[in-house]
Enzyme design. Structure first.
Site, PDB file in Angstrom:
ATOM      1  N   ALA A 256       0.891  -1.283  -0.056  1.00 55.46           N
ATOM      2  CA  ALA A 256      -0.116   0.145  -0.011  1.00 55.46           C
ATOM      3  C   ALA A 256       0.897   1.148  -0.063  1.00 55.46           C
ATOM      4  O   ALA A 256       2.017   1.327   0.011  1.00 55.46           O
ATOM      5  CB  ALA A 256      -0.857   0.078   1.212  1.00 55.46           C
ATOM      6  N   HIS A 257       0.179   2.539   0.091  1.00 56.86           N
ATOM      7  CA  HIS A 257       0.956   3.814  -0.223  1.00 56.86           C
ATOM      8  C   HIS A 257       1.746   3.786   1.172  1.00 56.86           C
ATOM      9  O   HIS A 257       1.558   3.603   2.328  1.00 56.86           O
ATOM     10  CB  HIS A 257      -0.179   4.888  -0.525  1.00 56.86           C
ATOM     11  CG  HIS A 257      -1.095   4.869   0.746  1.00 56.86           C
ATOM     12  ND1 HIS A 257      -2.250   5.863   0.598  1.00 56.86           N
ATOM     13  CD2 HIS A 257      -1.275   4.514   1.955  1.00 56.86           C
ATOM     14  CE1 HIS A 257      -2.834   5.975   1.541  1.00 56.86           C
ATOM     15  NE2 HIS A 257      -2.340   5.316   2.454  1.00 56.86           N
ATOM     16  N   ASN A 258       2.781   4.461   0.944  1.00 53.85           N
ATOM     17  CA  ASN A 258       3.800   5.037   1.833  1.00 53.85           C
ATOM     18  C   ASN A 258       4.554   4.034   2.514  1.00 53.85           C
ATOM     19  O   ASN A 258       5.270   4.188   3.467  1.00 53.85           O
ATOM     20  CB  ASN A 258       3.099   6.029   3.104  1.00 53.85           C
ATOM     21  CG  ASN A 258       2.130   7.140   2.401  1.00 53.85           C
ATOM     22  OD1 ASN A 258       2.692   7.746   1.318  1.00 53.85           O
ATOM     23  ND2 ASN A 258       1.141   7.423   3.124  1.00 53.85           N
TER      24      ASN A 258
END
EC number: 2.3.1.191
Length: 356
Positions: A256-258
């Site tokens: 997922a993001h980050n």
């Protein structure tokens, strides 16, 4: 219908060349010092001109019955070799064997052009402002967007989509149907078929309308990373999603993001890593591991398959279970439950569902 050879038969190797490539010591030349190694196989399937390896007593029967012309094993097991087999000794037989197979079958190491050509194929769509160094191969149906830069030796396979402004280093391979947007790749990166890099992360401000949060970060993939088929890596929201040097990611993984993944990690199939999580260097996640967001898994830690990580994990530990905990504690819990169930069965105690 003829039977295809997907990987061309290699040039044969002498026993001396096998020793050089593997780093193993030739302990016995077998039936013929002039033996040529023309392929590789398992102990059960290898023939008189094939190389195999043997490093576990579990397969001792297969070793004794093997028809392999040559085998790499260790000092302890070498005496069990059948008569006529050339025997090599190595501290790590499997690793020595892989060194030879890499030399015999280099085309199996990364995706190859589907169209079987070099250079830019007719039917590739390349924006006039994209910059490709000499030696880039692009298959028919591939799309390369404006401002993209691709280094020499890289292969872009059929129907891959490379978005605007993407940077791809040298000697990379992007498999058929993969998509890269908002992404920077280092050198010698392998992206397998159908992988998705750089799509927006799953970010919403909860409410009556679930307000979508703009995802304005990137995906940064460092040198020598390999990403499996149909894996998805979301771009960051405000900071970048980062995959560290030498990390290997299996098929069907969601990142997922980050998320920040360190160097030389191993992430096995069907694992899901939630947003803003950090994996430090040399972390191993087994298959189907779930990791909640905003936690850190310390350097060198290993998480057993099908575990659920709900918080920070210290460096250098082995955890498992749901929620994940130190392996010994997890095993004690399993043993206790098993013993309780066994005691209940012996005493004739009712178990849930007996009343139905």
């Amino acid at each position: 219908m003829t039977e295809p050879a997907f990987f061309p038969l290699p040039s044969p190797l002498s026993l001396a060349e096998v020793a050089t490539l593997s780093g193993a010591r030739l302990a016995r030349a077998g039936a013929s010092a002039d033996l040529e190694v023309r392929g590789v196989g398992t102990l059960a399937d290898a023939g008189p001109h094939d190389l195999a390896f043997f490093d576990s007593p579990r397969y001792l029967g297969d070793f004794r019955a093997s028809r392999a012309g040559a085998c790499i094993t260790n000092e302890k097991l070498a005496s069990e070799a059948p008569e006529g087999m050339a025997v090599f000794i190595a501290g790590r037989p499997a690793q020595a064997f892989v060194s030879v197979t890499r030399a015999l079958f280099p085309q199996a190491l990364r995706p190859q052009p589907v169209f079987g050509h070099a250079g830019i194929a007719t039917g590739a769509f390349i924006h006039p402002t994209a910059r490709l160094e000499d030696g880039v191969t692009v298959d028919p149906g591939a799309v390369i967007g404006p401002g993209t830069e691709i280094g020499s030796g890289t292969v872009i396979c059929a129907n891959a989509v490379i978005g605007a402004g993407v940077r791809i280093g040298r000697d990379c391979a992007v498999g058929p149907g993969a998509t890269l947007t908002h992404t920077l790749l280092g050198n010698r990166v392998i992206i397998h078929a159908g992988a998705r890099l750089g799509q927006d992360g799953f970010g919403y401000q909860p409410g009556a309308a679930h307000l979508k949060v703009p995802q304005i970060g990137r995906v940064v993939v460092q040198d020598d990373v390999e990403i499996g088929a149909n894996t998805a890596i979301d771009r960051g929201a405000l900071r970048d999603t980062v995959i560290g040097e030498g990390t290997k990611i299996d098929n069907l993984v969601q990142i997922a993001h980050n998320v920040v993944i360190g160097r030389h990690c191993i992430i096995v199939s069907q694992t899901g890593i939630s947003g803003s999580t950090t994996l430090e260097d040399y972390v191993v996640l087994g298959g189907q591991v779930g990791v909640v967001g905003h936690c850190t898994i310390g350097t060198g830690s290993q998480i057993a398959a099908s575990s659920n990580v709900k918080g920070d994990v210290p460096p250098g530990v082995r955890w498992g279970g749901s929620p994940a905990k130190p392996v010994r504690e997890w095993f004690r819990e399993i043993t206790t439950l098993k013993n309780l169930a066994a005691a209940g069965a012996r005493s004739g105690a009712a178990t849930p569902g007996d009343e139905e």
